[in-house]
Structure formats: C-alpha cells, structure tokens
Design an enzyme around this catalytic site. Structure first.
Site, PDB file in Angstrom:
ATOM      1  N   LEU A   4     -20.488  32.234 -46.414  1.00  0.00           N
ATOM      2  CA  LEU A   4     -19.350  33.084 -46.735  1.00  0.00           C
ATOM      3  C   LEU A   4     -19.227  33.065 -48.254  1.00  0.00           C
ATOM      4  CD1 LEU A   4     -17.114  34.690 -45.251  1.00  0.00           C
ATOM      5  CD2 LEU A   4     -15.705  32.634 -45.318  1.00  0.00           C
ATOM      6  N   ASP A   5     -19.229  34.243 -48.884  1.00  0.00           N
ATOM      7  CA  ASP A   5     -19.220  34.330 -50.344  1.00  0.00           C
ATOM      8  C   ASP A   5     -18.031  33.595 -50.948  1.00  0.00           C
ATOM      9  OD1 ASP A   5     -21.491  35.843 -50.320  1.00  0.00           O
ATOM     10  OD2 ASP A   5     -20.480  37.761 -50.615  1.00  0.00           O
ATOM     11  N   PRO A   6     -18.169  33.074 -52.175  1.00  0.00           N
ATOM     12  CA  PRO A   6     -17.028  32.425 -52.838  1.00  0.00           C
ATOM     13  C   PRO A   6     -15.797  33.327 -52.921  1.00  0.00           C
ATOM     14  CG  PRO A   6     -19.048  31.914 -54.006  1.00  0.00           C
ATOM     15  CD  PRO A   6     -19.416  32.926 -52.960  1.00  0.00           C
TER      16      PRO A   6
END
Length: 309
Positions: free
Chosen positions: A52-54
């Site tokens: 999950l992207d930052p």
C-alpha cells in the site's frame, strides 16, 4: 510475554502464527509498517499481502509464521477504496506526491462528475503509470520516470465493479470530490482519478486514498500501530486472526482423520469436485490443514499445508 530476549548476544524471536489487520497510517511504507508490527509482536517470520503506497492509508493485512504461506491468496482478491480527487491539477505521478504539470479551470458540477464516472464502470483498459513498480527490461518503471525517461506501456484490462460518488458538504467547492470503488487486482486508482479528470476536460490527480477492504476483510476490523503499541502483549496477541482468515473466498472441505493424515504426508485423497478447484481443508482433530486442489479423476492434492497440522 513476547518481549524479545537475547541468547549469546543474538536477538531471539518467537514462533507466532496469525494474521494482523493493520490500519496503516499516512506516510508509512508497507515494509516499514510490517517491520514495526513484527517488532511489536517479536515475530520470527512476517510478510504482507501486497503493498500500500505511503500516500495511502487503510487496510494492510500482515502475516506471521504459517500465515505467510497463504498471503498470496489476497493478491487476486477485489479491493475497495475511498478516494479523494482534486480536479483542475495534473501531476507527473497522477497523485499528490508528484510535480504539477498543468492547472486548468474547473467548470463542472456534481452531475458532470457522476456522468464521467459512469464511463469507467465494468471492464476497462488502463495504461499503468510511469511511477509504478511494474518492470521493463528488469527495471521498475519509476526508475525510468525519475531519470526523465518515458517508456511505452501496454494497457491492461481491469474491472471496476462499483464506482460511487460519495456525499460531501464540500463537493467541488475547492474542485474536490470523493468516490468509493470496488475493483479487480491490478487497478491503479490514481490512474482512474486522472482518467476521470481527462474525461471532464479539466484534468485531475488523486489527493488521498484509503483502502477499506480486500476480499472479505474490512478496515473496520483493523488496528493502528499506535493502538497496538498501547496494549499489553496478551491483548495484542488476542487481535490476531487465524491463518485461514485469508482464505474466505475458497470453499471448504472437511476430512476424516484417515484422509487428513494422508494429506499431511503429501498424499492425494479421494474427493468429488470440479477439477482445478482449490479448497481450504480441515479435520475434526487439528482444525485447519491447508489448501488443496481438485485434480483429475476425483483426487484432492495438497498444495500448501500448515506445519504440524
């Protein structure tokens, strides 16, 4: 207690099996979240079920011990997100982390947004963004992008099962709106946001993203790192789900003791079912055994089994 201790100067971690539903915070990478949770639980073995992207918050299932064998089951599951879109501004990453490419006036209303979104429901073709981990000639696309090189990407077919504009008191006041989407694996929500903006004629980028579900798992069941840090060890352990919680999409098979014993020794057992079907398998004595696959002529073949089951 699960506090780490050392033997001969070396940190010793504990054997721990289970699934933690983490509510990842903004700005934290999936790997940093994983390592923080692993330290909290002092777990010997840990992994996640897809990054999950930052920039994104929300549901990040983490696996410990034997559960890591089944982490791949969620890669193909549908995902659910709540996304905030900023109209009138395009960026080189299609999200809020990128450099602004263009600003355009926003003259659309809520009905225009709904009409544009309707064109993206169903099976659609998406061109993956340059700032992605997809590889070209063994190198991630984002490395080319950072070097100022744009390479040709092949569009991919994805499925948008549901796309719904959410009510908000601030809709389009500052050129923003919020939607909820349920989509297939491989869908880039920031690309979806940018494509909606293109259709509206003003451009757009993804301003915020929250993952609310993966398959049957929901963010309402998840816990933040801050919450976990404030709990005693026993309470943290009590929040772990069993490894088979990752397998809710699979039908189950219940075996007698004799067939269960054969499976544990790597032998196929008789089972009537459609060839190619994968099943989560249990027996009365030990509970969850693992995942098996129906093969030809009425046989059930073990694929991945829990150690010591």
């Amino acid at each position: 207690m699960n506090a780490p201790h050392r033997e001969g100067g070396k940190l010793r971690r504990r054997r721990l099996d289970g699934v933690l539903l983490l509510d990842k915070s903004l700005g934290l990478s999936s790997n940093h979240a994983l390592q923080a949770a692993r330290r909290l639980y002092n777990a010997e073995k840990a992994g996640h079920t897809g990054t999950l992207d930052p920039l994104a918050t929300g549901l990040l299932p983490l696996c410990f011990g034997e559960a890591t064998k089944f982490s791949g089951e969620l890669l193909n599951a549908d995902k659910r997100y709540v996304a905030t879109v900023q109209l009138g501004v395009t960026t080189d990453t299609a999200d809020a982390e990128g450099a602004v490419l263009e600003r355009r006036p926003v003259t659309v209303d809520r009905s225009d947004v709904k009409a544009a979104m309707a064109h993206f429901v169903g099976e659609i073709d998406q061109v993956p963004p340059m700032y992605s981990a997809l590889k070209r000639d063994g190198k991630p696309l984002y490395e080319y992008a950072r070097a100022g090189i744009e390479v040709e990407r092949t569009s991919r077919r994805v499925s948008i099962h549901e796309l719904r504009l959410l009510d908000s008191d601030h809709d389009l006041v500052d050129g923003r709106f919020v939607f909820e989407v349920r989509c297939s694996k491989g869908t880039y929500v920031r690309t979806l946001a940018a494509d909606i903006g293109d259709r509206l004629g003003c451009g757009a980028h993804l301003a915020a993203l929250r993952r609310t579900g993966i398959g049957a798992l929901d963010v309402a069941q998840a816990h933040s790192l801050a919450t976990l840090e404030g709990l005693p060890a026993e309470a943290r352990d009590a929040l772990l789900l069993p490894p088979d919680s990752l397998l809710a999409s699979l039908a189950e098979a219940r075996l007698d003791a004799a067939d269960a014993a054969r499976l544990r020794h790597g032998q196929a057992v008789r089972w009537a079912g459609e060839e190619g079907t994968r099943l989560r398998v249990y027996d009365a004595e030990h509970g969850f055994i693992g995942v098996c696959q129906q093969v030809a002529d009425g046989w059930l073949q073990p694929l991945r089994l829990v150690a010591g089951a």
